[in-house]
Design a protein around this motif. Structure first.
Motif, mmCIF file in Angstrom:
data_model
loop_
_atom_site.group_PDB
_atom_site.id
_atom_site.type_symbol
_atom_site.label_atom_id
_atom_site.label_comp_id
_atom_site.label_asym_id
_atom_site.label_seq_id
_atom_site.Cartn_x
_atom_site.Cartn_y
_atom_site.Cartn_z
ATOM 1 N N TYR A 52 0.859 -1.183 0.000
ATOM 2 C CA TYR A 52 0.000 0.000 0.000
ATOM 3 C C TYR A 52 0.897 1.235 0.000
ATOM 4 N N PHE A 53 0.827 2.015 -1.090
ATOM 5 C CA PHE A 53 1.576 3.267 -1.182
ATOM 6 C C PHE A 53 0.718 4.409 -0.643
ATOM 7 N N LEU A 54 1.227 5.099 0.379
ATOM 8 C CA LEU A 54 0.559 6.283 0.924
ATOM 9 C C LEU A 54 1.010 7.510 0.144
ATOM 10 N N ARG A 55 0.046 8.282 -0.398
ATOM 11 C CA ARG A 55 0.407 9.416 -1.249
ATOM 12 C C ARG A 55 -0.019 10.768 -0.692
ATOM 13 N N ASP A 56 -1.116 10.803 0.066
ATOM 14 C CA ASP A 56 -1.580 12.096 0.575
ATOM 15 C C ASP A 56 -2.389 11.885 1.840
ATOM 16 N N GLU A 57 -2.851 12.984 2.431
ATOM 17 C CA GLU A 57 -3.504 12.923 3.730
ATOM 18 C C GLU A 57 -4.819 12.157 3.702
ATOM 19 N N THR A 58 -5.516 12.105 2.563
ATOM 20 C CA THR A 58 -6.762 11.356 2.512
ATOM 21 C C THR A 58 -6.527 9.856 2.696
ATOM 22 N N SER A 59 -5.315 9.390 2.357
ATOM 23 C CA SER A 59 -4.976 7.989 2.584
ATOM 24 C C SER A 59 -4.819 7.675 4.063
ATOM 25 N N LEU A 60 -4.768 8.720 4.877
ATOM 26 C CA LEU A 60 -4.706 8.552 6.332
ATOM 27 C C LEU A 60 -6.058 8.835 6.975
ATOM 28 N N GLY A 61 -7.083 9.008 6.135
ATOM 29 C CA GLY A 61 -8.398 9.299 6.666
ATOM 30 C C GLY A 61 -8.587 10.744 7.078
ATOM 31 N N ASP A 62 -7.651 11.629 6.714
ATOM 32 C CA ASP A 62 -7.757 13.055 7.039
ATOM 33 C C ASP A 62 -8.524 13.759 5.922
ATOM 34 N N ILE A 63 -9.724 14.181 6.211
ATOM 35 C CA ILE A 63 -10.571 14.831 5.213
ATOM 36 C C ILE A 63 -10.832 16.249 5.707
ATOM 37 N N ASN A 64 -9.954 17.155 5.354
ATOM 38 C CA ASN A 64 -9.994 18.514 5.882
ATOM 39 C C ASN A 64 -10.721 19.465 4.939
ATOM 40 N N ASN A 65 -11.233 20.527 5.505
ATOM 41 C CA ASN A 65 -11.946 21.553 4.742
ATOM 42 C C ASN A 65 -11.042 22.776 4.627
ATOM 43 N N TYR A 66 -10.571 23.074 3.417
ATOM 44 C CA TYR A 66 -9.633 24.169 3.213
ATOM 45 C C TYR A 66 -10.291 25.403 2.588
ATOM 46 N N TYR A 67 -11.608 25.423 2.577
ATOM 47 C CA TYR A 67 -12.318 26.568 2.040
ATOM 48 C C TYR A 67 -12.627 27.572 3.150
ATOM 49 N N SER A 68 -13.182 28.716 2.765
ATOM 50 C CA SER A 68 -13.591 29.733 3.726
ATOM 51 C C SER A 68 -14.947 30.290 3.313
ATOM 52 N N GLY A 69 -15.621 30.969 4.242
ATOM 53 C CA GLY A 69 -16.893 31.602 3.939
ATOM 54 C C GLY A 69 -17.971 30.607 3.552
ATOM 55 N N LEU A 70 -18.771 30.986 2.554
ATOM 56 C CA LEU A 70 -19.883 30.150 2.122
ATOM 57 C C LEU A 70 -19.417 28.834 1.513
ATOM 58 N N LYS A 71 -18.259 28.877 0.844
ATOM 59 C CA LYS A 71 -17.734 27.640 0.260
ATOM 60 C C LYS A 71 -17.348 26.641 1.356
ATOM 61 N N ARG A 72 -16.877 27.151 2.472
ATOM 62 C CA ARG A 72 -16.542 26.262 3.584
ATOM 63 C C ARG A 72 -17.805 25.590 4.127
ATOM 64 N N LEU A 73 -18.865 26.388 4.263
ATOM 65 C CA LEU A 73 -20.138 25.846 4.734
ATOM 66 C C LEU A 73 -20.671 24.804 3.766
ATOM 67 N N ALA A 74 -20.600 25.123 2.466
ATOM 68 C CA ALA A 74 -21.074 24.183 1.450
ATOM 69 C C ALA A 74 -20.278 22.882 1.492
ATOM 70 N N ARG A 75 -18.970 23.011 1.715
ATOM 71 C CA ARG A 75 -18.116 21.822 1.794
ATOM 72 C C ARG A 75 -18.468 20.974 3.014
ATOM 73 N N ASP A 76 -18.808 21.621 4.132
ATOM 74 C CA ASP A 76 -19.201 20.881 5.328
ATOM 75 C C ASP A 76 -20.507 20.126 5.093
ATOM 76 N N VAL A 77 -21.441 20.761 4.368
ATOM 77 C CA VAL A 77 -22.711 20.101 4.039
ATOM 78 C C VAL A 77 -22.451 18.897 3.131
ATOM 79 N N TYR A 78 -21.593 19.110 2.132
ATOM 80 C CA TYR A 78 -21.219 18.037 1.204
ATOM 81 C C TYR A 78 -20.630 16.849 1.979
ATOM 82 N N LYS A 79 -19.736 17.156 2.918
ATOM 83 C CA LYS A 79 -19.101 16.111 3.720
ATOM 84 C C LYS A 79 -20.133 15.386 4.572
#
Length: 337
Positions: free
Chosen positions: A118-145
């Motif tokens: 198993y090759f680890l390439r980025d943070e999502t491979s560690l189960g880290d699902i972070n929100n890097y948006y701000s404002g309304l886009k951040r809220l929309a991303r949280d709803v999406y998640k």
């Protein structure tokens, strides 16, 4: 070289989707691992990674997987059983995998008593699902998640099992290996992405020779939000007399500033450096590793990186190359322009 029959089973390999595919190909070529077959999801309008033919492997694309442009974790769930059936039907001793479908692939191989890498390439491979948006886009991303939480839960559960039971886990930086240990108490071998320095230097010199103007601006490689394009545009406002170049795949990008030019994507990895007197890597996400920074350093081009993820590691933790804030970036950039 092992005599074991080794296969690759990965959603996107051998397509030229990004650094993960290129890094895996380079690692396999360097290690001279014999790959008998490569199994992947057939997708239209994607080109193969340059050099894939050097593996001399059979390419087997399946067109019966469910491919979603959004809701990637639901896509994972929808394809688990199909992945398991296909793995069970294959003749192999060891499977190599990475990225989005890796947990299902590793767990299916383990159930058969087969080896898995198993090759680890980025943070999502560690189960880290972070929100890097701000404002309304951040809220929309949280709803999406939130909508995708059942799929995320299943992926993370499968992923923890896969990481713990894989025959070998390979991380692309010490940062990733340390995060893996912190989160799951799993050890990984660290193999940095391979850079062909001789080829890079040769192509860089050639690009300098062919350019009418060389090393005349500040360069960003990557035009997405997580790569720091917003920060790059803001810093360009602070240096209106400097030229800023963005190299990326976003064909719809329109520069809002006169001193910023979007150059498109270059298949010649050396060309963007030939336009750079400074390279900036202002990523806002936790980059697993900073290949661009390593290449810039090798070419003696000043490089400034965010204090994020594996980027400080890529510049050998030298403080003069690491920026901790926007003001810090401005101050350090002034020293080079």
């Amino acid at each position: 070289m092992s005599n074991k029959k080794t296969i690759i089973f990965s959603r996107n390999f051998p397509y030229n989707q990004g650094g993960a595919e290129n890094s895996l190909l380079e690692e396999l070529l360097k290690s001279k691992t014999r790959i008998s077959s490569i199994y992947f999801a057939q997708q239209a309008n994607h080109k193969y990674v340059r050099g894939i033919e050097q593996l001399s492997s059979d390419l087997v694309g399946y067109n019966d997987f469910t491919i979603l442009k959004r809701f990637f974790y639901y896509e994972y769930v929808l394809n688990i059983k199909n992945i398991e059936r296909k793995i069970a039907s294959l003749d192999f001793d060891k499977v190599v995998t990475q990225n989005r479908w890796a947990p299902a692939v590793v767990n299916a191989a383990n159930n058969l008593g087969k080896e898995s890498v198993y090759f680890l390439r980025d943070e999502t491979s560690l189960g880290d699902i972070n929100n890097y948006y701000s404002g309304l886009k951040r809220l929309a991303r949280d709803v999406y998640k939130a909508v995708e939480l059942p799929g995320i839960y299943k992926f993370n559960s499968d992923n923890e099992k896969a990481l713990n039971e894989a025959t070998k886990v390979i991380a692309n930086s010490n940062y990733m290996a340390e995060r893996l240990w912190e989160k799951y108490r799993v050890q990984a071998d660290v193999i940095y992405p391979k850079v062909d320095f001789d080829c890079l230097k040769k192509n860089y010199k050639q690009a300098q020779y062919e350019n009418t103007i060389s090393n005349d601006g500040i360069v960003l490689i990557g035009d997405t939000r997580i790569k720091g394009v917003d920060t790059f545009l803001e810093i360009a406002k602070s240096f209106p007399n400097e030229k800023f170049y963005i190299f990326g795949k976003n064909k719809n990008f329109i520069s809002p500033l006169k001193n910023v030019t979007h150059m498109g994507w270059s298949n010649n990895t050396a060309y963007p450096f030939s336009r750079a007197k400074v390279v900036i890597v202002p990523s806002i996400w936790n980059e697993a590793f900073g290949r661009v920074a390593v290449e810039a350093n090798f070419l003696d081009i000043p490089v400034l990186v965010s204090n994020k993820g594996g980027l400080p590691e890529a510049v050998n933790y030298e403080a003069k190359f690491i920026v901790n804030s926007f003001d810090d970036l401005k101050n350090k950039l002034r020293k080079y322009v």
